[in-house]
Write an enzyme that holds these catalytic residues in place. Structure first.
Site, PDB file in Angstrom:
ATOM      1  CG  ASP A   1       8.796  -5.532   9.817  1.00 28.65           C
ATOM      2  OD1 ASP A   1       8.910  -4.158   9.036  1.00 28.65           O
ATOM      3  OD2 ASP A   1       9.625  -5.563  10.383  1.00 28.65           O
ATOM      4  CB  VAL A   2       6.557  -1.686   5.360  1.00 34.18           C
ATOM      5  CG1 VAL A   2       5.307  -1.285   5.719  1.00 34.18           C
ATOM      6  CG2 VAL A   2       7.380  -0.696   6.307  1.00 34.18           C
TER       7      VAL A   2
ATOM      8  CG  LEU B   1       0.391   7.478   6.333  1.00 33.65           C
ATOM      9  CD1 LEU B   1      -0.615   7.055   5.370  1.00 33.65           C
ATOM     10  CD2 LEU B   1      -0.179   8.747   7.463  1.00 33.65           C
TER      11      LEU B   1
ATOM     12  CG  ASN C   1      10.195  -3.843   0.947  1.00 30.82           C
ATOM     13  OD1 ASN C   1      10.878  -4.522  -0.401  1.00 30.82           O
ATOM     14  ND2 ASN C   1      10.594  -4.017   2.034  1.00 30.82           N
TER      15      ASN C   1
ATOM     16  CE  LYS D   1       8.976  -1.365 -12.175  1.00 29.76           C
ATOM     17  NZ  LYS D   1      10.233  -1.348 -12.215  1.00 29.76           N
ATOM     18  NE  ARG D   2       4.320  -7.504  -6.554  1.00 27.87           N
ATOM     19  CZ  ARG D   2       4.741  -7.287  -5.249  1.00 27.87           C
ATOM     20  NH1 ARG D   2       6.148  -7.170  -5.311  1.00 27.87           N
ATOM     21  NH2 ARG D   2       4.001  -7.368  -4.024  1.00 27.87           N
TER      22      ARG D   2
ATOM     23  CB  ALA E   1       3.273  10.091   4.984  1.00 25.63           C
TER      24      ALA E   1
ATOM     25  CE1 TYR F   1       9.860   9.835  10.921  1.00 21.01           C
ATOM     26  CE2 TYR F   1      10.235  12.248  11.239  1.00 21.01           C
ATOM     27  CZ  TYR F   1       9.319  11.266  11.092  1.00 21.01           C
ATOM     28  OH  TYR F   1       7.941  11.536  10.548  1.00 21.01           O
TER      29      TYR F   1
END
Ligand code: UDP
Length: 290
Positions: A19-20, A35, A61, A67-68, A76, A107
């Site tokens: 889960d992002v 996306l 995240n 970046k890491r 998107a 959204y």
């Protein structure tokens, strides 16, 4: 999962269920395509808080992960950041007309915030970003119950059900076939490092919702059966991308016209409907009649 089933046995493919909204696991990347977010109004409005979290924390995240890894971060974004546009067609310089309080705000504002995060990471830490704004896209591998207009109309027509028009059907959209979208993604991703976008990606062929319904019924050979229901709240009335920026930068232009794209999508849905459980109701937004 059925959409990636054909990839699962490949050695260079790994599926990680994550889960992002939660920080990313320790993996490396060269290129991150973000996306992650439902794009169908029915789905993103069914759990608006989760949608806002996905657009905001998911992008944050993803950016920290990129970046890491010193990876390129490809975002998107969406034509929804223009809201119900007062400028037509919409160029990237248009700042939009978005409700901050309506049912689409989770959204629209989430995606606007996602763009601002991308540009701050780019300015603050030199992260390589590419931001694209996707206009209505359709094609094979959509869900039968996706809820968006192209899939709804095709599924309804194939089943001989009435086609549901929200409002009077005079609102317009411009539909891009999925393979054109992916070609544009790759073209933008390969631009030189300083080319951040944002870039509109879409097919400028504009059509009213009513014309779309009639065309799909004609193609499938069904008689005209339309049902007019309440208009969706804050439904953008006109939408058409100005794609001159992405064309000038990459040479990309859509190759698949609406007729050819719809033919391929109708063929896909003939099989998808047979394989799906019967009857799979199409998703209905809360504002329409049951
Ligand atoms: N729409 C419709 N009937 C449907 C689904 C959608 O008339 O069964 C209309 C909707 O009100 C909008 C347009 O079609 O004007 C495109 O809607 P969609 O949900 O595909 O995406 P949007 O562009 O609104 O995000």
């Amino acid at each position: 999962m059925s959409n990636v089933a054909h990839l699962l046995n490949r050695q260079n493919f790994t599926f990680v269920k994550h889960d992002v909204v939660e920080p990313f696991p320790e993996i490396e990347a060269d290129l991150v395509f973000n996306l992650a977010c439902p794009a169908s109004p029915v789905f993103y409005q069914s759990d608006p808080i989760k949608t806002a979290k996905t657009a905001a924390f998911g992008t944050l995240n993803g950016l920290e992960f990129a970046k890491r890894s010193a990876a390129q971060f490809f975002q998107a974004s969406t034509s929804e950041i223009y809201g119900d546009p007062e400028v037509h067609p919409q160029p990237e310089t248009y700042q939009g007309n978005v409700s901050t309080t309506g049912p689409r705000a989770c959204y629209d504002e989430g995606k606007r915030f996602g763009e601002s995060l991308c540009f701050d990471f780019h300015r603050m830490s030199g992260l390589e970003i590419k931001v694209v704004r996707i206009f209505n896209t359709y094609g094979p591998r959509m869900q039968v119950a996706d809820g968006r207009v192209v899939s709804n109309f095709i599924v309804q027509a194939l089943r001989g059900d009435p086609i549901t028009i929200y409002g009077d059907g005079s609102q317009t959209r411009s539909f891009c076939y999925v393979s054109d979208l992916i070609d544009a993604f790759l073209a933008v991703s390969e631009t030189p490092k300083g080319e951040t976008g944002p870039f509109n990606i879409g097919n400028p062929e504009e059509i009213t919702v009513l014309e779309l319904a009639t065309h799909i019924l004609d193609t499938i050979g069904e008689p005209e059966k339309l049902v007019f229901v309440d208009a969706a709240k804050d439904d953008p009335q006109r939408r058409k991308p100005d794609i001159s920026k992405v064309t000038a930068t990459t040479g990309w232009q859509p190759q698949v016209g609406l007729r050819a794209g719809l033919d391929a999508t109708i063929e896909y849905f003939r099989t998808a409907i047979m394989l799906s459980e019967r009857p799979t109701p199409i998703a209905r937004p809360s504002w329409t009649v049951a």
